[in-house]
Design a protein around this motif. Sequence first.
Motif, mmCIF file in Angstrom:
data_model
loop_
_atom_site.group_PDB
_atom_site.id
_atom_site.type_symbol
_atom_site.label_atom_id
_atom_site.label_comp_id
_atom_site.label_asym_id
_atom_site.label_seq_id
_atom_site.Cartn_x
_atom_site.Cartn_y
_atom_site.Cartn_z
ATOM 1 N N PHE A 198 1.476 -1.593 0.011
ATOM 2 C CA PHE A 198 -0.242 -0.019 -0.183
ATOM 3 C C PHE A 198 0.737 1.657 0.838
ATOM 4 N N LYS A 199 0.869 1.861 -0.706
ATOM 5 C CA LYS A 199 1.460 2.839 -1.050
ATOM 6 C C LYS A 199 0.698 4.725 -1.258
ATOM 7 N N LEU A 250 -4.859 5.905 -0.338
ATOM 8 C CA LEU A 250 -3.851 4.717 -0.079
ATOM 9 C C LEU A 250 -4.318 4.036 -1.765
ATOM 10 N N VAL A 274 -2.923 0.085 -3.130
ATOM 11 C CA VAL A 274 -2.860 -1.262 -3.390
ATOM 12 C C VAL A 274 -2.361 -1.368 -5.085
ATOM 13 N N SER A 275 -0.858 -1.419 -4.585
ATOM 14 C CA SER A 275 -0.060 -1.197 -6.026
ATOM 15 C C SER A 275 0.670 -2.126 -5.981
ATOM 16 N N LEU A 331 -8.433 2.168 -1.707
ATOM 17 C CA LEU A 331 -8.235 1.945 -0.944
ATOM 18 C C LEU A 331 -9.256 2.856 -0.277
#
Length: 230
Positions: free
Chosen positions: A68-69, A120, A122-123, A140
Amino acid sequence: DLVDALIADYEAKLGLSPGESLKSSKGKPNQQKQPKKKGPKQGKQQQPPKQKNAPANLNQPDICKLEFKVGVITKVWVHPTADKLYCEEIDVGEEGGPRQIASGLRPHFTEEQMLGQRLLVVSNLKPKNLVGFKSHGMVLCAASAKDDGSELVEFVEPPSDAPVGEVITFEGLPAPEPLSASQVDKKKVFQACLEGMKTTDDCQAAWNGHVFKTSAGPCKSATIAGGAMR
């Protein structure tokens, strides 16, 4: 004696002392040639052996297998043919520039609300074609049911001073070692995490009670407590 006289005369002509033996024509005694040692061949430098990628850590908690980024939406537009989809460019701090991601958020947010939103991503999900648009990740959000049966959706937001591109950690868990996108897809990691992904009573994002953390503090939704995250 005649023979001795001839030899003495011959030695005198050659400039030899009496009884001196003949040398090589170069004036040096014959020497046996030594074979030359071959040095290393010149040319291309030998490349070091390629290192194999470290094996995936499958023993860590499932949520640590995801990445997560922290990101920010820098561009948003309506999908030309899908009624519920927005197309976005989201900066997640990568050298290649913003990621293009599609999200089914048109029923919940205006374009003005989307643009500039911190969130966020999900990468490490496998890219997917969503109605002809290739989406490289997922936004997210938290959701809960309203009294009228409709759904309230809010972004899971990082703190305002969390740097774009920072990878989320989880309170009480080891540092994440994200799997590759193909491994996440093959092992259905995201699906396995969904049940445990809920906001806490104070709206913080969590997985089985382990809060999503940045260097600037926890991530949270604005008002949704105990809501599913997806």
